[in-house]
Design a protein around this motif. Structure first.
Motif, PDB file in Angstrom:
ATOM      1  N   HIS B 119       0.816  -1.221   0.000  1.00  0.00           N
ATOM      2  CA  HIS B 119       0.000   0.000   0.000  1.00  0.00           C
ATOM      3  C   HIS B 119       0.851   1.273   0.000  1.00  0.00           C
ATOM      4  O   HIS B 119       0.312   2.374   0.094  1.00  0.00           O
ATOM      5  CB  HIS B 119      -0.961   0.000   1.188  1.00  0.00           C
ATOM      6  CG  HIS B 119      -1.964  -1.109   1.124  1.00  0.00           C
ATOM      7  ND1 HIS B 119      -3.079  -1.076   0.314  1.00  0.00           N
ATOM      8  CD2 HIS B 119      -1.999  -2.316   1.744  1.00  0.00           C
ATOM      9  CE1 HIS B 119      -3.766  -2.205   0.443  1.00  0.00           C
ATOM     10  NE2 HIS B 119      -3.131  -2.975   1.306  1.00  0.00           N
ATOM     11  N   ALA B 120       2.165   1.118  -0.056  1.00  0.00           N
ATOM     12  CA  ALA B 120       3.093   2.235  -0.218  1.00  0.00           C
ATOM     13  C   ALA B 120       2.957   3.308   0.867  1.00  0.00           C
ATOM     14  O   ALA B 120       2.607   4.460   0.596  1.00  0.00           O
ATOM     15  CB  ALA B 120       2.948   2.873  -1.611  1.00  0.00           C
ATOM     16  N   TYR B 121       3.231   2.905   2.101  1.00  0.00           N
ATOM     17  CA  TYR B 121       3.261   3.901   3.179  1.00  0.00           C
ATOM     18  C   TYR B 121       4.188   3.447   4.292  1.00  0.00           C
ATOM     19  O   TYR B 121       4.590   2.273   4.347  1.00  0.00           O
ATOM     20  CB  TYR B 121       1.857   4.168   3.744  1.00  0.00           C
ATOM     21  CG  TYR B 121       1.255   3.022   4.528  1.00  0.00           C
ATOM     22  CD1 TYR B 121       1.620   2.768   5.850  1.00  0.00           C
ATOM     23  CD2 TYR B 121       0.300   2.187   3.953  1.00  0.00           C
ATOM     24  CE1 TYR B 121       1.057   1.721   6.566  1.00  0.00           C
ATOM     25  CE2 TYR B 121      -0.268   1.140   4.660  1.00  0.00           C
ATOM     26  CZ  TYR B 121       0.122   0.908   5.967  1.00  0.00           C
ATOM     27  OH  TYR B 121      -0.424  -0.133   6.673  1.00  0.00           O
ATOM     28  N   ALA B 122       4.509   4.377   5.170  1.00  0.00           N
ATOM     29  CA  ALA B 122       5.255   4.059   6.391  1.00  0.00           C
ATOM     30  C   ALA B 122       4.561   4.713   7.570  1.00  0.00           C
ATOM     31  O   ALA B 122       3.886   5.733   7.414  1.00  0.00           O
ATOM     32  CB  ALA B 122       6.692   4.562   6.284  1.00  0.00           C
ATOM     33  N   LEU B 123       4.727   4.099   8.729  1.00  0.00           N
ATOM     34  CA  LEU B 123       4.277   4.706   9.982  1.00  0.00           C
ATOM     35  C   LEU B 123       5.528   4.914  10.817  1.00  0.00           C
ATOM     36  O   LEU B 123       6.250   3.957  11.110  1.00  0.00           O
ATOM     37  CB  LEU B 123       3.286   3.780  10.700  1.00  0.00           C
ATOM     38  CG  LEU B 123       2.751   4.293  12.042  1.00  0.00           C
ATOM     39  CD1 LEU B 123       1.850   5.511  11.851  1.00  0.00           C
ATOM     40  CD2 LEU B 123       1.985   3.192  12.785  1.00  0.00           C
ATOM     41  N   VAL B 124       5.803   6.165  11.148  1.00  0.00           N
ATOM     42  CA  VAL B 124       7.092   6.480  11.780  1.00  0.00           C
ATOM     43  C   VAL B 124       6.924   7.299  13.054  1.00  0.00           C
ATOM     44  O   VAL B 124       5.894   7.944  13.273  1.00  0.00           O
ATOM     45  CB  VAL B 124       8.023   7.268  10.811  1.00  0.00           C
ATOM     46  CG1 VAL B 124       8.379   6.437   9.591  1.00  0.00           C
ATOM     47  CG2 VAL B 124       7.399   8.596  10.389  1.00  0.00           C
ATOM     48  N   GLU B 125       7.995   7.277  13.848  1.00  0.00           N
ATOM     49  CA  GLU B 125       8.086   8.135  15.035  1.00  0.00           C
ATOM     50  C   GLU B 125       8.894   9.391  14.672  1.00  0.00           C
ATOM     51  O   GLU B 125       9.553   9.444  13.628  1.00  0.00           O
ATOM     52  CB  GLU B 125       8.762   7.363  16.172  1.00  0.00           C
ATOM     53  CG  GLU B 125       7.888   6.237  16.723  1.00  0.00           C
ATOM     54  CD  GLU B 125       8.467   5.590  17.985  1.00  0.00           C
ATOM     55  OE1 GLU B 125       7.679   5.150  18.815  1.00  0.00           O
ATOM     56  OE2 GLU B 125       9.723   5.517  18.116  1.00  0.00           O
ATOM     57  N   PRO B 126       8.874  10.396  15.569  1.00  0.00           N
ATOM     58  CA  PRO B 126       9.483  11.691  15.211  1.00  0.00           C
ATOM     59  C   PRO B 126      10.984  11.661  14.944  1.00  0.00           C
ATOM     60  O   PRO B 126      11.502  12.486  14.186  1.00  0.00           O
ATOM     61  CB  PRO B 126       9.197  12.570  16.440  1.00  0.00           C
ATOM     62  CG  PRO B 126       8.084  11.912  17.151  1.00  0.00           C
ATOM     63  CD  PRO B 126       8.175  10.455  16.851  1.00  0.00           C
TER      64      PRO B 126
END
Lengths: 113, 518
Positions: B119-126
């Motif tokens: 799905h071409a995404y990332a979930l990231v922290e700051p």
């Protein structure tokens, strides 16, 4: 007695090879820190800012690519990393912690004479 | 060492001890040597007492630790200033606005929580930088591209929240954001969009959820601390052409912009194109930011300038035949509008080798770089305006700015221009600073304030502004007695009644510190 000497010799050898191994591990960790935090600016390539600056500063008298240098001293590296120098703002402890900095220093000084 | 406003040394020592309990002794910084790492060395206020000095920095490693930090700050009414990686140079770096603030440094929260190729995404922290994410994608061998600013160490969350600009297909960074986790001043943890449904698998796939869409309230904001963010990535295109259009006359920028507009609006030019003068960006003698990613602001140090021509940088992506057809059409359009226009381009195809690309191509391919370092020798500050996407408006801007620069003994030759928000034009004017001569910085401040004021009168306002000009820049948003700022501050007082979160950010002050407004 001979047995004891042999045993002692063996422990010394084991200990030093262990240290050697540990040092290699730490140098490898330092290389990873370098690749993650320094290489994009200081690595090989025409368009890396740190490499450009060091080339301007030293011309051909020293390698412009940081990891090819053999004259960097530990305290000098520590100082450049942690304080502001032209073109390079301080790298905070949250970015490269003290242990990582020690490893980085070991990596950057690995070929020093 | 400074103290938070209104606190005694004893009270602050107690607060520090509670911060240490929250995050561990090693992650509360108070000694001068450590505090110096949280200073903006490119501030116009450098070497003066007006530059705020933090009282401490605190670096939580988790949302749970951050919640305790917020509780302590509320108990003691300590102003905090949150940074992700603190690399927002030219706009304030890690600096705060209130002397004695405690910096909340989120760099340790540096986990890539999810990287989804399908799905071409990332979930990231700051704490995750554009470079961290790019490396991880390569390590896993995923066929995904990132986008973002040139400096590799910029935080994805920080830069996206600042509504920064990239150079590829997702260069309007705020538009590539999908879903957030926000810790509010009272410690409550909220997820936005589909993330508010604890069972949803579409948090990073559909932005809006149901009801008021609130994500924008937390960008360029002091209403909460964003601890997780979804960011869209780009499926690796089969082919990519990195292209440049050159025009030689200074006034050719007018037809260049007017030719670009319909192509950009219709997505024939689908990337965040840029334009800059063709003098290589940086004029010797200038000490400020120049050159680099989008080309240079071309602040001249005072010697005789020629009037430069321009180059536009474009990218074409997708199936080979489409890429080639679009680039041919674009060349035809420019050639008919500006017969003297010349063209240069390089074609690349998957699998891509970054070592074969120059910086211009790398940026358009979302590959983080770092060519700017030499430019930042002495530092500089940016004035970045949003204006109508027409050649006539830009020409007016150029004449206006050059006139104002000349009043301060400098010339403004123009650029870089960013077309990342496709229906407007964004300009970046750099003003050089000095690390040794305060008079240079005072002159720079006066010039910037003038630029911002005059721009406001012409209907141009900043899309993003350095800390020291935040009150000036917000002042230009004046409709109905600053109704927008009144709304911001109503929210501020409701969500953060003790005014602990980044007071003064973008001119939004909490009630108890409102007299600090410049």
């Amino acid at each position: 007695m001979r047995k004891l000497i042999l045993k002692m010799l063996f422990s010394v050898l084991a200990l030093s090879s262990f240290n050697l191994l540990a040092q290699e591990d730490i140098t490898a960790q330092g290389e990873e820190v370098y690749m993650a935090r320094c290489e994009y600016c200081h690595g090989e390539g025409l368009q890396k800012g740190g490499t450009i600056m060091l080339h301007r500063r030293y011309g051909d008298s020293k390698p412009a690519v940081l990891h090819q240098r053999t004259d960097l001293l530990p305290e000098y590296i520590r100082n450049i990393v942690r304080t502001n120098t032209p073109g390079m703002t301080p790298v905070r402890i949250t970015e490269v912690n003290e242990k990582e900095l020690d490893a980085l220093i070991l990596f950057l000084t690995r070929n020093n004479p | 060492m400074s103290l938070p406003p209104g606190l005694s040394q004893g009270q602050f020592d107690n607060a520090l001890s509670e911060f240490r309990t929250a995050v561990g002794n090693d992650w509360v910084f108070t000694i001068d040597e450590h505090i110096a790492m949280y200073k903006d060395y490119f501030s116009p206020l450098q070497n003066t007492e007006a530059q705020p000095i933090p009282s401490a920095a605190v670096a939580p490693d988790s949302v749970e630790e951050l919640k305790v930090v917020l509780r302590v700050a509320n108990d003691y009414q300590i102003p905090l200033w949150t940074i992700s990686t603190g690399k927002n140079y030219g706009y304030g770096g890690p600096d705060s606005r209130v002397n004695g603030s405690v910096i909340v440094d989120l760099k340790r929260m540096n986990r890539i929580l999810e990287l989804n190729e399908e799905h071409a995404y990332a979930l990231v922290e700051p704490g995750v930088s554009t470079y961290d994410l790019w490396r991880e994608i390569r390590r896993r061998g995923y066929r995904l591209w990132t986008d973002g600013p040139s400096p590799a160490y910029a935080s994805i969350i920080g830069n996206t929240l600042e509504r920064g600009a990239g150079y590829g297909l997702l260069g309007e960074r705020a538009a590539a954001q999908c879903g957030m986790e926000v810790v509010l001043a009272n410690g409550d943890v909220m997820r936005t969009g589909m993330g508010a449904n604890s069972n949803a698998e579409t948090w990073q796939q559909y932005k809006y959820g149901l009801g008021p869409y609130v994500d924008g309230m937390f960008s360029q904001s002091n209403l909460g601390i964003v601890t997780k963010m979804g960011i869209w990535l780009i499926p690796e295109p089969p082919a990519f052409r990195s292209a440049e259009v050159y025009v030689s006359g200074h006034e050719d920028i007018i037809p260049m912009i007017d030719t670009l507009r319909p192509l950009r609006l219709s997505n024939v030019i689908a990337n965040s194109a840029t334009a800059s003068t063709n003098q290589g960006g940086h004029i010797e003698g200038a000490q400020g930011p120049g050159g680099g990613a989008g080309g240079g602001p071309n602040v001249d140090g005072g010697h005789a300038p020629g009037l430069p021509g321009w180059r536009a940088r474009l990218g074409f992506y997708g199936y080979d035949r489409v890429v080639e057809a679009n680039w041919e059409q674009v060349q035809d359009e420019f050639a008919s509008a500006i017969p003297s226009a010349t063209f240069h381009s390089s074609r690349f195809a998957a699998p891509y080798n970054p070592d074969e690309m120059l910086t211009e191509s790398k940026l358009a391919a979302g590959i983080p770089s770092f060519q700017e370092a030499p430019i930042w020798n002495h530092g500089g500050t940016f004035v970045s305006m949003v204006m109508p996407f027409t050649g006539a408006d830009y020409w007016d801007f150029l004449q206006t700015y050059d006139g104002l620069y000349q009043e301060y003994g400098m010339r403004y030759m123009g650029g870089p221009l960013h077309f990342h928000a496709p229906r407007s034009l964004m300009t970046l004017a750099g003003v050089p600073l000095s690390s040794t001569d305060n008079a240079v910085n005072e002159r720079a401040m006066a010039l910037c304030e003038n630029l911002i004021r005059v721009s406001g009168e012409k209907g141009w306002s900043e899309y993003r502004t350095p800390l020291v000009f935040m009150d000036n820049a917000m002042e230009s948003f004046d409709f109905n007695d600053h109704a927008l700022r009144r709304f911001h501050e109503t929210l501020k007082d409701t969500l953060d009644p003790n005014g602990i979160l980044s007071p003064g950010k973008n001119g939004v002050w909490p009630q108890r510190l409102r007299e600090e407004r410049a």
